[in-house]
Design a protein around this motif. Structure first.
Motif, PDB file in Angstrom:
ATOM      1  N   UNK A 235       0.832  -1.204   0.000  1.00 15.43           N
ATOM      2  CA  UNK A 235       0.000   0.000   0.000  1.00 15.43           C
ATOM      3  C   UNK A 235       0.867   1.255   0.000  1.00 15.43           C
ATOM      4  N   UNK A 236       2.010   1.181   0.706  1.00 19.88           N
ATOM      5  CA  UNK A 236       2.941   2.313   0.681  1.00 19.88           C
ATOM      6  C   UNK A 236       3.430   2.573  -0.734  1.00 19.88           C
ATOM      7  N   UNK A 237       3.757   1.488  -1.431  1.00 11.85           N
ATOM      8  CA  UNK A 237       4.341   1.612  -2.770  1.00 11.85           C
ATOM      9  C   UNK A 237       3.336   2.053  -3.825  1.00 11.85           C
ATOM     10  N   UNK A 238       2.081   1.754  -3.616  1.00 17.23           N
ATOM     11  CA  UNK A 238       1.084   2.051  -4.660  1.00 17.23           C
ATOM     12  C   UNK A 238       0.353   3.374  -4.423  1.00 17.23           C
ATOM     13  N   UNK A 239       0.773   4.121  -3.429  1.00 20.47           N
ATOM     14  CA  UNK A 239       0.175   5.435  -3.190  1.00 20.47           C
ATOM     15  C   UNK A 239       0.761   6.437  -4.194  1.00 20.47           C
ATOM     16  N   UNK A 240      -0.007   6.786  -5.190  1.00 19.49           N
ATOM     17  CA  UNK A 240       0.498   7.648  -6.267  1.00 19.49           C
ATOM     18  C   UNK A 240       0.817   9.065  -5.792  1.00 19.49           C
ATOM     19  N   UNK A 241       0.204   9.482  -4.686  1.00 21.88           N
ATOM     20  CA  UNK A 241       0.463  10.831  -4.183  1.00 21.88           C
ATOM     21  C   UNK A 241       1.763  10.919  -3.401  1.00 21.88           C
ATOM     22  N   UNK A 242       2.246   9.768  -2.943  1.00 22.82           N
ATOM     23  CA  UNK A 242       3.447   9.745  -2.108  1.00 22.82           C
ATOM     24  C   UNK A 242       3.180  10.092  -0.656  1.00 22.82           C
ATOM     25  N   UNK A 243       1.951  10.457  -0.340  1.00 23.96           N
ATOM     26  CA  UNK A 243       1.625  10.896   1.028  1.00 23.96           C
ATOM     27  C   UNK A 243       1.817   9.795   2.052  1.00 23.96           C
ATOM     28  N   UNK A 244       1.754   8.540   1.613  1.00 25.86           N
ATOM     29  CA  UNK A 244       1.916   7.434   2.561  1.00 25.86           C
ATOM     30  C   UNK A 244       3.287   7.465   3.226  1.00 25.86           C
ATOM     31  N   UNK A 245       4.257   8.082   2.563  1.00 27.43           N
ATOM     32  CA  UNK A 245       5.591   8.184   3.157  1.00 27.43           C
ATOM     33  C   UNK A 245       5.617   9.139   4.349  1.00 27.43           C
ATOM     34  N   UNK A 246       4.558   9.942   4.508  1.00 34.48           N
ATOM     35  CA  UNK A 246       4.494  10.875   5.638  1.00 34.48           C
ATOM     36  C   UNK A 246       4.002  10.207   6.917  1.00 34.48           C
ATOM     37  N   UNK A 247       3.593   8.949   6.821  1.00 34.87           N
ATOM     38  CA  UNK A 247       3.154   8.202   8.001  1.00 34.87           C
ATOM     39  C   UNK A 247       4.307   8.156   9.013  1.00 34.87           C
ATOM     40  N   UNK A 248       4.093   8.610  10.234  1.00 35.62           N
ATOM     41  CA  UNK A 248       5.176   8.578  11.244  1.00 35.62           C
ATOM     42  C   UNK A 248       5.767   7.180  11.440  1.00 35.62           C
ATOM     43  N   UNK A 249       4.977   6.149  11.204  1.00 35.62           N
ATOM     44  CA  UNK A 249       5.486   4.788  11.364  1.00 35.62           C
ATOM     45  C   UNK A 249       6.556   4.458  10.319  1.00 35.62           C
ATOM     46  N   UNK A 403      12.872   2.489  -4.424  1.00 39.93           N
ATOM     47  CA  UNK A 403      13.376   2.152  -3.091  1.00 39.93           C
ATOM     48  C   UNK A 403      14.866   1.830  -3.020  1.00 39.93           C
ATOM     49  N   UNK A 404      15.319   0.955  -3.918  1.00 39.33           N
ATOM     50  CA  UNK A 404      16.592   0.262  -3.701  1.00 39.33           C
ATOM     51  C   UNK A 404      17.786   1.191  -3.454  1.00 39.33           C
ATOM     52  N   UNK A 405      18.049   2.117  -4.374  1.00 39.21           N
ATOM     53  CA  UNK A 405      19.249   2.939  -4.232  1.00 39.21           C
ATOM     54  C   UNK A 405      19.162   3.858  -3.021  1.00 39.21           C
ATOM     55  N   UNK A 406      17.980   4.407  -2.787  1.00 37.68           N
ATOM     56  CA  UNK A 406      17.840   5.289  -1.620  1.00 37.68           C
ATOM     57  C   UNK A 406      18.017   4.497  -0.325  1.00 37.68           C
ATOM     58  N   UNK A 407      17.518   3.243  -0.333  1.00 36.84           N
ATOM     59  CA  UNK A 407      17.722   2.435   0.876  1.00 36.84           C
ATOM     60  C   UNK A 407      19.207   2.134   1.071  1.00 36.84           C
ATOM     61  N   UNK A 419      16.090  12.110   5.093  1.00 39.06           N
ATOM     62  CA  UNK A 419      16.455  12.288   3.676  1.00 39.06           C
ATOM     63  C   UNK A 419      15.987  11.097   2.843  1.00 39.06           C
ATOM     64  N   UNK A 420      16.115   9.905   3.386  1.00 40.21           N
ATOM     65  CA  UNK A 420      15.645   8.687   2.702  1.00 40.21           C
ATOM     66  C   UNK A 420      14.151   8.784   2.404  1.00 40.21           C
ATOM     67  N   UNK A 421      13.376   9.188   3.421  1.00 34.22           N
ATOM     68  CA  UNK A 421      11.929   9.306   3.242  1.00 34.22           C
ATOM     69  C   UNK A 421      11.609  10.328   2.148  1.00 34.22           C
ATOM     70  N   UNK A 422      12.252  11.479   2.218  1.00 35.62           N
ATOM     71  CA  UNK A 422      11.960  12.547   1.252  1.00 35.62           C
ATOM     72  C   UNK A 422      12.287  12.117  -0.171  1.00 35.62           C
ATOM     73  N   UNK A 423      13.414  11.432  -0.345  1.00 37.75           N
ATOM     74  CA  UNK A 423      13.815  11.007  -1.695  1.00 37.75           C
ATOM     75  C   UNK A 423      12.871   9.939  -2.238  1.00 37.75           C
ATOM     76  N   UNK A 424      12.483   8.995  -1.391  1.00 36.13           N
ATOM     77  CA  UNK A 424      11.556   7.949  -1.848  1.00 36.13           C
ATOM     78  C   UNK A 424      10.201   8.552  -2.218  1.00 36.13           C
ATOM     79  N   UNK A 425       9.727   9.475  -1.399  1.00 34.29           N
ATOM     80  CA  UNK A 425       8.432  10.110  -1.675  1.00 34.29           C
ATOM     81  C   UNK A 425       8.475  10.830  -3.020  1.00 34.29           C
ATOM     82  N   UNK A 426       9.527  11.606  -3.245  1.00 38.48           N
ATOM     83  CA  UNK A 426       9.622  12.360  -4.497  1.00 38.48           C
ATOM     84  C   UNK A 426       9.712  11.419  -5.696  1.00 38.48           C
TER      85      UNK A 426
END
Length: 436
Positions: A235-249, A403-407, A419-426
């Motif tokens: 579900x994180x990966x299929x969120x087209x808005x990227x907003x799922x990356x803002x989840x504190x978890x 995911x891969x390179x940023x991870x 920074x990882x979160x921001x790059x993956x979201x973008x």
């Protein structure tokens, strides 16, 4: 289960899905009427296997096939095709030359046939009696293994019947005196795991070995931490808005990964080595834990010293272990599907299936078949109420493109968790903008 098999099969979905798309187009108008072929005494069916003839699983299957033919008179024409069977099955179906039975990992089967509606619904197999046991197949194969699978276009997740299960986790040598001193009991939470690592550090032993350039096995830490935080990776990966990356978890999971890096808990030099360098170091006692799959016990069997005692555990907080199934599937165009279904039920007898544990050294989906001693902990983990797919079944090109390179940058200490979160979201927003 060799490492190369699992890594190949779990990453094959993207390519296989493309095959399935071609298959689906070329198969339009087919009736799939071959599914009703009868199992007649003295008849037979064809079987393409993912195993090569010399492999242990093939030896177990050969013995079962011989027993099956003796018991039923049904002959089995086997092609020990090896791992490329998933590349051959689509074109074979399109050319109306498909075998009656084949086997592979669940994701390869889904990508190559089931996603295009070309795999037979094997629900009737689950209703069959296991020969000699007076119970249906559905009673010996836990429903949780089907529940985690994506459904085919017809709504079925019974397109594969498993006979072997692989799972991942933190593997260790329970007889290691350094680890025994540092970890008198399994840690109950993440802080407890870090305490174990600190105690090991005080004894000059790295906590974790890591093939630093492998995003899949190292990414399992993030996958399990997300699971513990209640985040579904798919579900994180299929969120087209990227907003799922803002989840504190999600940030909390990334910060825990960052703790492993900044805490100095990884084996020195990990970021510049490739498989199997650090696995070999781990087998030589140079680090306590290795995140890997249940195949690792077989991989290092000839390297470990006498007295080694395998143990495994999940990262603290994990809600469900991952599972990858290896099993049988029947193309809809199979001409002798009924005979193939009969063999599946036959092979799931305890006395036949036990060879997957005793001879091939792997875990079966039957919980009454003991795993090899070195995989006893892994089998206990799988005995829980639920299982899930690695990375919750994320497929296609999302991992390599988002995911891969940023991870790996996070894993190598080149970026922070934020920074990882921001790059993956973008990159995820951009990724979905380019996906038709």
């Amino acid at each position: 289960m060799p490492r190369t098999t699992l890594l190949t099969t779990t990453r094959i979905v993207g390519a296989a899905a493309a095959t399935a798309l071609v298959l689906g187009l070329s198969a339009c108008g087919s009736s799939g009427s071959g599914a009703g072929g009868a199992a007649k005494a003295g008849g037979g069916f064809t079987y393409w296997s993912m195993w090569r003839a010399e492999e242990p699983q093939a030896q177990v299957l050969k013995a079962a096939i011989a027993d099956f033919t003796t018991a039923t008179g049904i002959k089995v024409d086997v092609n020990w095709a090896g791992r490329d069977v998933s590349k051959k099955i689509g074109p074979a179906i399109a050319a109306n030359q498909a075998p009656d039975l084949w086997d592979q990992a669940n994701d390869a089967i889904f990508g190559a046939t089931a996603s295009a509606g070309q795999a037979l619904d094997l629900s009737p197999v689950l209703a069959q009696q296991v020969p000699g046991e007076n119970v249906p197949v559905s009673q010996v194969i836990p429903a949780k293994y089907f529940d985690m699978l994506p459904k085919d276009p017809g709504g079925s997740n019974h397109y594969v019947i498993p006979y072997e299960v692989a799972t991942t986790g933190l593997y260790y040598n329970a007889a290691d005196p350094d680890l025994a001193a540092a970890m008198p009991a399994a840690p109950a939470d993440w802080a407890g795991l870090l305490k174990v690592c600190d105690a090991l550090k005080a004894r000059n032993k790295p906590c974790f070995a890591s093939e630093g350039e492998d995003p899949w096995t190292n990414g399992l830490y993030f996958d399990y931490l997300l699971n513990g935080g209640g985040v579904d990776v798919n579900r994180l990966a299929t969120d087209k808005s990227g907003a799922a990356w803002d989840d504190p978890a999600v940030l909390a999971a990334a910060q825990k990964v960052e703790q492993l890096v900044k805490g100095g808990y990884l084996i020195p030099g990990y970021d510049a080595t490739k498989y199997p360098a650090q696995e070999t170091n781990w087998a030589g006692g140079k680090a306590a834990f290795l995140m890997n799959g249940s195949w690792v016990t077989a991989e290092v069997a000839k390297q470990i010293p006498a007295g080694w005692k395998f143990g495994s555990m999940l990262p603290p907080g994990t809600k469900a272990p991952d599972a990858t199934l290896f099993g049988f599937s029947i193309p809809k165009k199979a001409k002798h599907a009924e005979a193939a279904e009969k063999f599946i039920a036959f092979f799931l007898q305890k006395k036949e299936l036990a060879g997957i544990s005793t001879s091939a050294g792997n875990i079966t989906p039957r919980e009454d078949v003991p795993a090899p001693a070195e995989l006893a902990d892994a089998q206990k983990a799988l005995a829980g109420a639920t299982v899930r797919l690695p990375f919750d079944g994320v497929a296609g090109s999302w991992s390599p493109k988002v995911l891969d390179q940023h991870f790996l940058d996070l894993w190598h200490g080149k970026s922070t968790a934020a920074q990882f979160i921001a790059k993956c979201k973008a990159d995820q927003v951009t990724y979905w903008q380019t996906q038709g």
